[in-house]
Design an enzyme around this catalytic site. Structure first.
Site, PDB file in Angstrom:
ATOM      1  N   GLY A  98       0.774  -1.005   0.205  1.00 54.41           N
ATOM      2  CA  GLY A  98       0.052   0.000   0.043  1.00 54.41           C
ATOM      3  C   GLY A  98       0.911   1.171   0.198  1.00 54.41           C
ATOM      4  O   GLY A  98       2.020   1.224   0.398  1.00 54.41           O
ATOM      5  N   GLY A 146       0.326  -4.732   0.851  1.00 53.63           N
ATOM      6  CA  GLY A 146      -1.005  -4.907  -0.036  1.00 53.63           C
ATOM      7  C   GLY A 146      -0.959  -5.810  -1.317  1.00 53.63           C
ATOM      8  O   GLY A 146      -1.953  -6.125  -1.583  1.00 53.63           O
ATOM      9  N   GLU A 169       5.781  -5.457   7.824  1.00 49.99           N
ATOM     10  CA  GLU A 169       5.184  -4.515   8.465  1.00 49.99           C
ATOM     11  C   GLU A 169       5.621  -4.169  10.038  1.00 49.99           C
ATOM     12  O   GLU A 169       5.557  -3.008  10.535  1.00 49.99           O
ATOM     13  CB  GLU A 169       3.612  -4.681   8.613  1.00 49.99           C
ATOM     14  CG  GLU A 169       2.913  -4.444   7.411  1.00 49.99           C
ATOM     15  CD  GLU A 169       3.097  -5.811   6.399  1.00 49.99           C
ATOM     16  OE1 GLU A 169       2.440  -5.942   5.194  1.00 49.99           O
ATOM     17  OE2 GLU A 169       3.465  -6.651   6.799  1.00 49.99           O
ATOM     18  N   ASP A 177      -1.138  -7.127   7.685  1.00 51.37           N
ATOM     19  CA  ASP A 177      -2.535  -6.882   7.674  1.00 51.37           C
ATOM     20  C   ASP A 177      -3.046  -7.615   6.354  1.00 51.37           C
ATOM     21  O   ASP A 177      -2.486  -8.546   6.038  1.00 51.37           O
ATOM     22  CB  ASP A 177      -3.084  -5.397   7.840  1.00 51.37           C
ATOM     23  CG  ASP A 177      -2.525  -4.604   6.704  1.00 51.37           C
ATOM     24  OD1 ASP A 177      -1.410  -4.949   6.130  1.00 51.37           O
ATOM     25  OD2 ASP A 177      -3.034  -3.584   6.251  1.00 51.37           O
TER      26      ASP A 177
END
Length: 386
Positions: A98, A146, A169, A177
């Site tokens: 992301g 992402g 992350e 996530d």
């Protein structure tokens, strides 16, 4: 009105008209530029999604998500679309993750985009996981964060010798996530826990050996594979699987290479089976091997808060559905936006690039059970509707 006044009026009107035309052109250009970040095409029997930001390693932004989601839903309902293919432009990355720098800046400014991005990204992840049409992700090149979210939940994931997978992350004060709490604990043994806490990178055929990819294809054959899939006539899921399997079987690159973590899997399973991060660290210290001490060095650089969140996320996610995990992760994402470490991690890694984040709290002991519970607590405003 005399001639000078009329001329002045006409010049003013023309100037106004010209300005309007320029503004319309700019709006149209901006829309085209925005749309150009992701290409959505019907080709043969397939809907093809191309992530098209090669200069930014195809990093995912909110605009791209807002283009992909409705089209995915349309293709899912379209009787003429038999499969969906997703790939990255440029050859270097499928999707590097992301666009977290933008998200951090928005989060600091309390802008709604920090909520919208995670909510709509996770909704897309869920749509991919529940998609009724075969979904083929060509994860050639860098596939992180992402990028994993828009591939790993699909039915088929094709790696090449240039694939690089990671969920890094914890190094930026976040957690793995995009459904990481679902797929990571379901990998062999404690491999997912190891990948989540250390951000370890898997490359090439190892992405397949770990279970992230379902197939491995030599990169020079990727274009031919795509064309063969598109040329299928009203294919069933089995027809698509047969084509993928044929390419996978013919692939020769690193065919006889053993999994890079094979010799360490017993240590990983033993050390990372603990229920606390502190115990994992103690296990690694007691093991004392060069591999264990290397992982210890890596873990000690990570955000203590992120480490504790991540371990609990995976432990809870191991018995949840993908939807339940994404709801949990949305709560966690919003709690992280309001905290210190995510913004500090982005600063240290992406903005100042000093690679020296100052975590708060600075050590595991200071991250209390109460602190941890506050991240997992349900707030009505922080619930995701899928």
């Amino acid at each position: 009105m005399g001639l000078p006044e009329a001329w002045s009026f006409m010049c003013g009107f023309n100037s106004f008209k010209r300005t309007n035309i320029i503004l319309q052109h700019l709006r149209r250009s901006m829309h085209m530029d925005a749309a150009g970040e992701v290409l959505l095409e019907r080709r043969g029997c397939a809907g093809v999604i191309t992530l098209n930001r090669p200069k930014f390693l195809n990093a995912l932004n909110l605009n791209m998500i807002r283009h992909i989601y409705p089209q995915l839903k349309n293709w899912e309902q379209d009787p003429e679309t038999f499969l969906i293919i997703i790939k990255g432009a440029g050859g270097k990355a499928f999707c590097s993750g992301g666009d977290i720098r933008v998200i951090s800046e928005a989060g600091r400014a309390n802008q709604k985009i920090a909520q919208d991005f995670f909510r709509e990204e996770y909704r897309l992840n869920n749509a991919i996981g529940s998609c009724q049409k075969p979904y083929v992700a060509l994860i050639h090149g860098i596939t992180m964060g992402g990028g994993v979210g828009v591939s790993v939940h699909g039915q088929f994931r094709v790696a090449t010798e240039k694939s690089i997978f990671a969920m890094p992350e914890t190094a930026i004060g976040l957690f793995p996530d995009v459904g990481g709490g679902y797929f990571l604990p379901r990998l062999q043994g404690k491999l997912g826990y190891f990948l989540a806490l250390t951000g370890f990178r898997l490359k090439g055929r190892d992405v397949y050996a770990a279970g992230i990819a379902t197939h491995f294809v030599d990169s020079e054959k990727l274009g031919m594979l795509e064309e063969d899939l598109i040329a299928l006539k009203s294919p069933s899921k089995e027809n698509i699987a047969d084509v993928l399997e044929a390419y996978h079987t013919k692939s020769k690159i690193d065919q006889d290479k053993s999994f890079i973590l094979e010799e360490h899997m017993d240590k990983i399973n033993s050390c990372f089976s603990a229920n606390t991060v502190e115990q994992i660290i103690e296990n690694l210290q007691q093991d004392g091997s060069s591999f264990a001490l290397e992982q210890l060095k890596v873990i000690n650089k990570m955000s203590p808060t992120s480490l504790k969140i991540t371990l609990r996320q995976l432990m809870e996610g191991s018995s949840k559905t993908l939807q339940e995990v994404l709801i949990m992760e949305y709560r966690l994402s919003q709690a992280c936006m309001g905290g210190h470490d995510f913004h500090e991690g982005v600063r240290a890694v992406l903005i100042d690039k000093d690679q020296s984040p100052k975590w708060k709290p600075a050590n595991l002991k200071e991250v209390t059970e109460e602190d941890l519970n506050s991240y997992f607590k349900s707030l009505a405003s922080n619930d995701l509707k899928l």
